[in-house]
Design an enzyme around this catalytic site. Structure first.
Site, PDB file in Angstrom:
ATOM      1  N   ASP A  21     -32.953  -1.924 -16.306  1.00 15.78           N
ATOM      2  CA  ASP A  21     -32.770  -3.067 -15.702  1.00 15.78           C
ATOM      3  C   ASP A  21     -31.744  -3.446 -17.225  1.00 15.78           C
ATOM      4  O   ASP A  21     -31.463  -2.856 -18.157  1.00 15.78           O
ATOM      5  CB  ASP A  21     -34.040  -3.872 -16.791  1.00 15.78           C
TER       6      ASP A  21
ATOM      7  N   ASP B  34     -41.077 -10.155  -9.467  1.00 13.60           N
ATOM      8  CA  ASP B  34     -40.925  -9.057 -11.035  1.00 13.60           C
ATOM      9  C   ASP B  34     -41.959  -9.328 -11.814  1.00 13.60           C
ATOM     10  O   ASP B  34     -41.912 -11.267 -12.973  1.00 13.60           O
ATOM     11  CB  ASP B  34     -39.584  -8.275 -11.393  1.00 13.60           C
TER      12      ASP B  34
ATOM     13  N   GLU C 117     -28.874  -5.442 -19.294  1.00 10.59           N
ATOM     14  CA  GLU C 117     -28.366  -7.053 -19.478  1.00 10.59           C
ATOM     15  C   GLU C 117     -28.170  -7.431 -20.580  1.00 10.59           C
ATOM     16  O   GLU C 117     -27.968  -6.720 -21.300  1.00 10.59           O
ATOM     17  CB  GLU C 117     -29.225  -8.069 -18.410  1.00 10.59           C
TER      18      GLU C 117
END
Length: 260
Positions: A148, A59, A150
């Protein structure tokens, strides 16, 4: 991706190697068959295997700059996730060139969105992601978009949200993405963050593929509800650009995910 998931892997492995070497030295001095067996087993456990059989990927974002995707493909990689957006104010400047390059090289590819749950609703950010590269089509080469979610890079770990509010935010993003594309987004996170900031919610395990970040020789414990991870980000550097990832399955299974 994976701000805190990247901590101390090298130190952890170094400590394991030192312990293995110490045990080996003791075993050799005592010339004990049992000790030598323990030594070999411990050394093997301390140092992860380099060769990985499952489909490999990376990624990337603008931090990687120009990427030679033909080289990436020649190195045996099968897929790449590419950063598209962040919050509702940032579009990655290299997304289009990365995405086109990966496509031309014959890689299975997808886009990801870095969430800022404190700045706008999940639905708003899902729509922003969809409008700037995060879409999906069942063509066999486009992976579902990834959320994503986090550690906050600029403030409170959980963005000032309670666990219930965070779960609601993720649900808002996920259902909005699904209503437009027909597939649920992949959720990228760490078990530590998920446990802390969602109360270890199991609400998404039956719908959203899991992409877990853990830089170690094994994937470790997973968030509640998921019995397996679809993707594992196992290192933040390696022989190919960006973070190093693995798909949990076969190449055909990866293609099936891209087919929906």
């Amino acid at each position: 991706m994976g701000i805190k998931a990247r901590r101390s892997l090298r130190e952890q492995m170094s400590t394991k190697r030192r312990a293995a070497h110490l045990l080996c030295s003791i075993a050799k001095m005592k010339l004990s068959t049992a000790s030598l067996f323990i030594c070999a087993a411990t050394a093997a456990a301390a140092i992860p295997l380099e060769k990985r059989a499952a489909p490999q990927g990376i990624d990337i974002s603008s931090f990687q700059g120009t990427v030679n995707f033909n080289t990436v493909k020649a190195n045996g990689l099968a897929f790449v996730y590419i950063k598209a957006t962040e919050g509702t104010t940032f579009i990655d400047s290299t997304f289009s060139s990365h995405y086109d390059g990966a496509t031309s090289a014959g890689l299975i590819r997808g886009a990801y969105h870095f969430a800022h749950p404190d700045s706008s609703s999940g639905a708003t950010q899902a729509k922003y992601f969809l409008a700037h590269g995060g879409g999906w089509s069942g063509d066999g080469i486009t992976l579902p978009g990834a959320l994503d979610i986090e550690y906050n890079p600029n403030g409170a770990e959980c963005y000032g949200l309670s666990a219930s509010a965070m779960v609601a935010w993720i649900k808002d993003f996920s259902t909005t993405y699904h209503s437009t594309t027909g597939v649920y987004p992949v959720i990228y996170t760490t078990t530590d963050w998920w446990t802390t900031c969602t109360g270890n919610s199991a609400a998404f395990a039956s719908t959203n593929p899991l992409w877990i970040a853990r830089y170690a020789s094994s994937i470790g414990a997973l968030p509640a509800g998921w019995s397996f991870a679809t993707f594992w980000q196992y290192a933040d550097s390696g022989p190919n650009p960006g973070d190093q990832d693995e798909f949990n399955g076969t190449l055909q299974g990866l293609k099936n995910l891209a087919l929906g």
